[in-house]
Write a protein that holds these residues in place. Structure first.
Motif, PDB file in Angstrom:
ATOM      1  N   SER A   1       0.841  -1.200   0.000  1.00 56.23           N
ATOM      2  CA  SER A   1       0.000   0.000   0.000  1.00 56.23           C
ATOM      3  C   SER A   1       0.874   1.246   0.000  1.00 56.23           C
ATOM      4  CB  SER A   1      -0.922   0.005   1.222  1.00 56.23           C
ATOM      5  OG  SER A   1      -1.802  -1.095   1.179  1.00 56.23           O
ATOM      6  N   HIS A   2       1.915   1.219   0.809  1.00 56.37           N
ATOM      7  CA  HIS A   2       2.837   2.356   0.860  1.00 56.37           C
ATOM      8  C   HIS A   2       3.521   2.565  -0.488  1.00 56.37           C
ATOM      9  CE1 HIS A   2       5.549   5.281   2.636  1.00 56.37           C
ATOM     10  NE2 HIS A   2       6.567   4.652   2.075  1.00 56.37           N
ATOM     11  N   ALA A   3       3.783   1.467  -1.198  1.00 59.70           N
ATOM     12  CA  ALA A   3       4.433   1.556  -2.510  1.00 59.70           C
ATOM     13  C   ALA A   3       3.475   1.993  -3.601  1.00 59.70           C
ATOM     14  CB  ALA A   3       5.051   0.202  -2.880  1.00 59.70           C
ATOM     15  N   GLY A   4       2.161   2.016  -3.294  1.00 58.44           N
ATOM     16  CA  GLY A   4       1.187   2.474  -4.276  1.00 58.44           C
ATOM     17  C   GLY A   4       0.536   1.381  -5.087  1.00 58.44           C
ATOM     18  N   LEU A   5       0.870   0.102  -4.823  1.00 52.32           N
ATOM     19  CA  LEU A   5       0.271  -0.990  -5.591  1.00 52.32           C
ATOM     20  C   LEU A   5      -1.107  -1.366  -5.074  1.00 52.32           C
ATOM     21  CD1 LEU A   5       3.382  -1.277  -6.264  1.00 52.32           C
ATOM     22  CD2 LEU A   5       2.879  -3.675  -6.730  1.00 52.32           C
ATOM     23  N   LEU A   6      -1.323  -1.245  -3.764  1.00 48.41           N
ATOM     24  CA  LEU A   6      -2.595  -1.617  -3.154  1.00 48.41           C
ATOM     25  C   LEU A   6      -3.225  -0.402  -2.475  1.00 48.41           C
ATOM     26  CD1 LEU A   6      -1.720  -5.052  -1.475  1.00 48.41           C
ATOM     27  CD2 LEU A   6      -2.844  -4.663  -3.683  1.00 48.41           C
ATOM     28  N   GLU A   7      -4.531  -0.473  -2.314  1.00 51.03           N
ATOM     29  CA  GLU A   7      -5.271   0.559  -1.586  1.00 51.03           C
ATOM     30  C   GLU A   7      -6.221  -0.134  -0.619  1.00 51.03           C
ATOM     31  OE1 GLU A   7      -8.439   4.218  -2.347  1.00 51.03           O
ATOM     32  OE2 GLU A   7      -7.730   2.993  -4.023  1.00 51.03           O
ATOM     33  N   VAL A   8      -6.059   0.133   0.653  1.00 57.57           N
ATOM     34  CA  VAL A   8      -6.922  -0.451   1.676  1.00 57.57           C
ATOM     35  C   VAL A   8      -8.113   0.475   1.893  1.00 57.57           C
ATOM     36  CG1 VAL A   8      -7.103  -1.231   4.063  1.00 57.57           C
ATOM     37  CG2 VAL A   8      -4.965  -1.568   2.804  1.00 57.57           C
ATOM     38  N   ARG A   9      -9.304  -0.060   1.674  1.00 59.69           N
ATOM     39  CA  ARG A   9     -10.535   0.709   1.881  1.00 59.69           C
ATOM     40  C   ARG A   9     -11.255   0.110   3.083  1.00 59.69           C
ATOM     41  NH1 ARG A   9     -12.625   0.564  -4.433  1.00 59.69           N
ATOM     42  NH2 ARG A   9     -10.661   1.331  -5.362  1.00 59.69           N
ATOM     43  N   GLN A  10     -11.281   0.841   4.163  1.00 60.83           N
ATOM     44  CA  GLN A  10     -11.849   0.332   5.398  1.00 60.83           C
ATOM     45  C   GLN A  10     -13.290  -0.123   5.186  1.00 60.83           C
ATOM     46  OE1 GLN A  10     -10.211  -0.223   8.162  1.00 60.83           O
ATOM     47  NE2 GLN A  10      -8.333   0.577   7.225  1.00 60.83           N
ATOM     48  N   GLY A  11     -13.561  -1.357   5.604  1.00 61.93           N
ATOM     49  CA  GLY A  11     -14.893  -1.915   5.495  1.00 61.93           C
ATOM     50  C   GLY A  11     -15.228  -2.473   4.129  1.00 61.93           C
ATOM     51  N   ASP A  12     -14.327  -2.297   3.160  1.00 66.79           N
ATOM     52  CA  ASP A  12     -14.610  -2.739   1.789  1.00 66.79           C
ATOM     53  C   ASP A  12     -13.583  -3.728   1.269  1.00 66.79           C
ATOM     54  OD1 ASP A  12     -16.162  -2.817  -0.464  1.00 66.79           O
ATOM     55  OD2 ASP A  12     -15.280  -1.033  -1.378  1.00 66.79           O
ATOM     56  N   GLY A  13     -12.389  -3.719   1.829  1.00 71.92           N
ATOM     57  CA  GLY A  13     -11.350  -4.641   1.381  1.00 71.92           C
ATOM     58  C   GLY A  13     -10.127  -3.920   0.862  1.00 71.92           C
ATOM     59  N   THR A  14      -9.236  -4.686   0.261  1.00 72.03           N
ATOM     60  CA  THR A  14      -7.997  -4.144  -0.303  1.00 72.03           C
ATOM     61  C   THR A  14      -8.029  -4.329  -1.808  1.00 72.03           C
ATOM     62  OG1 THR A  14      -6.780  -4.659   1.724  1.00 72.03           O
ATOM     63  CG2 THR A  14      -5.488  -4.298  -0.277  1.00 72.03           C
ATOM     64  N   PHE A  15      -7.716  -3.262  -2.531  1.00 74.42           N
ATOM     65  CA  PHE A  15      -7.851  -3.254  -3.982  1.00 74.42           C
ATOM     66  C   PHE A  15      -6.507  -2.959  -4.649  1.00 74.42           C
ATOM     67  CE2 PHE A  15     -11.979  -2.628  -2.289  1.00 74.42           C
ATOM     68  CZ  PHE A  15     -12.887  -3.126  -3.219  1.00 74.42           C
ATOM     69  N   VAL A  16      -6.348  -3.474  -5.874  1.00 72.03           N
ATOM     70  CA  VAL A  16      -5.146  -3.198  -6.652  1.00 72.03           C
ATOM     71  C   VAL A  16      -5.253  -1.799  -7.231  1.00 72.03           C
ATOM     72  CG1 VAL A  16      -3.721  -3.885  -8.624  1.00 72.03           C
ATOM     73  CG2 VAL A  16      -4.869  -5.630  -7.245  1.00 72.03           C
ATOM     74  N   ARG A  17      -4.234  -0.987  -6.977  1.00 72.07           N
ATOM     75  CA  ARG A  17      -4.241   0.406  -7.434  1.00 72.07           C
ATOM     76  C   ARG A  17      -3.322   0.626  -8.625  1.00 72.07           C
ATOM     77  NH1 ARG A  17      -5.919   5.325  -5.898  1.00 72.07           N
ATOM     78  NH2 ARG A  17      -4.564   7.134  -6.144  1.00 72.07           N
ATOM     79  N   ALA A  18      -2.233  -0.130  -8.728  1.00 71.55           N
ATOM     80  CA  ALA A  18      -1.274   0.027  -9.825  1.00 71.55           C
ATOM     81  C   ALA A  18      -0.533  -1.288  -9.994  1.00 71.55           C
ATOM     82  CB  ALA A  18      -0.292   1.158  -9.538  1.00 71.55           C
ATOM     83  N   THR A  19       0.120  -1.461 -11.140  1.00 68.44           N
ATOM     84  CA  THR A  19       0.791  -2.725 -11.430  1.00 68.44           C
ATOM     85  C   THR A  19       2.274  -2.718 -11.093  1.00 68.44           C
ATOM     86  OG1 THR A  19       1.172  -2.042 -13.724  1.00 68.44           O
ATOM     87  CG2 THR A  19      -0.831  -3.313 -13.267  1.00 68.44           C
ATOM     88  N   SER A  20       2.804  -1.584 -10.719  1.00 72.98           N
ATOM     89  CA  SER A  20       4.217  -1.522 -10.348  1.00 72.98           C
ATOM     90  C   SER A  20       4.426  -0.361  -9.388  1.00 72.98           C
ATOM     91  CB  SER A  20       5.108  -1.329 -11.579  1.00 72.98           C
ATOM     92  OG  SER A  20       4.930  -0.032 -12.114  1.00 72.98           O
ATOM     93  N   GLU A  21       5.535  -0.390  -8.668  1.00 76.83           N
ATOM     94  CA  GLU A  21       5.853   0.706  -7.772  1.00 76.83           C
ATOM     95  C   GLU A  21       5.980   2.015  -8.537  1.00 76.83           C
ATOM     96  OE1 GLU A  21       7.067  -2.266  -7.466  1.00 76.83           O
ATOM     97  OE2 GLU A  21       7.253  -2.830  -5.364  1.00 76.83           O
TER      98      GLU A  21
END
Length: 224
Positions: A59-79
């Motif tokens: 998440s810190h690297a920008g690949l994942l996004e944690v959405r509270q109550g909804d789950g964790t989603f893919v945000r980008a394919t590389s750092e």
């Protein structure tokens, strides 16, 4: 599930690497929710804390996004694309300026060399993009907007230019996402004039249209 049980040494790094591979390889696509924490724990054979640390790092690297109550989603394919997506100010301006250099000449040549098949593809892509943006489905709209710009350059039928631009696919998508994230009004940018110029084989107008909306975005960043 593309994951395998890890060894006991360097667990967090191993989990990060496997999750990164699942993202880069397309098993987990941008915009999709990844498996739940219990599912990851079972698939990887590690504890919850290890999974949480890996998710936090990605998440810190920008690949994942944690959405509270909804789950964790893919945000980008590389750092790299994840970092670009979060860019603002001078860094985003630099990306948009590079896009402008390539897209203006790509649009000019597309107007001169496009085929009827090219025109059909561009028309369909732009229609999809506009529908998504009107519906405020920005995730899909960003993908379709980037695909439209990539297709315009490809319609130049200059193999080297198309290859150079295709190497910037992640940057193009990330910069589109950044401008829409920062100001949703940018989703209303109209590319119809560019499509019309290419359809009418008006090379000068196509170049002006391609550069015009990027100039607006760059000016907006500089004004901020």
């Amino acid at each position: 599930m593309p994951l395998a049980t890890t060894r006991r040494s360097g667990l967090v790094d191993q989990v990060i690497e496997q999750m990164r591979s699942a993202i880069a390889g397309g098993e987990w696509k941008v915009g999709e929710r990844i498996p739940t924490e219990p599912e990851l724990v079972a698939a990887l054979g590690v504890g919850r804390n290890t999974v949480r640390e890996a998710v936090r790092a990605l998440s810190h690297a920008g690949l994942l996004e944690v959405r509270q109550g909804d789950g964790t989603f893919v945000r980008a394919t590389s750092e790299f694309s994840g970092a670009v997506r979060r860019l603002a100010g001078t860094e985003l301006r630099d990306v948009l300026q590079v896009r402008r250099i390539l897209e203006v000449e790509g649009a000019r040549m597309a107007a001169e060399h496009r085929t009827e098949a090219d025109l059909t593809e561009l028309t369909e892509l732009l229609a999809q993009r506009d529908r998504s943006m009107v519906a405020k489905d920005y995730e899909a709209g960003v993908d379709q907007d980037a695909a439209f710009h990539i297709a315009v350059v490809r319609c130049s039928h200059n193999a080297l230019l198309a290859e150079l631009y295709s190497g910037l696919t992640e940057i193009v998508r990330a910069s589109v996402a950044s401008t829409v994230d920062a100001a949703p009004r940018n989703a209303d940018i109209d590319h119809g004039g560019l499509l019309t110029a290419i359809r009418e084989r008006d090379a000068d107008r196509a170049a002006a249209e391609a550069g015009g909306f990027l100039d607006e975005l760059i000016a907006g960043i500089e004004a901020d």
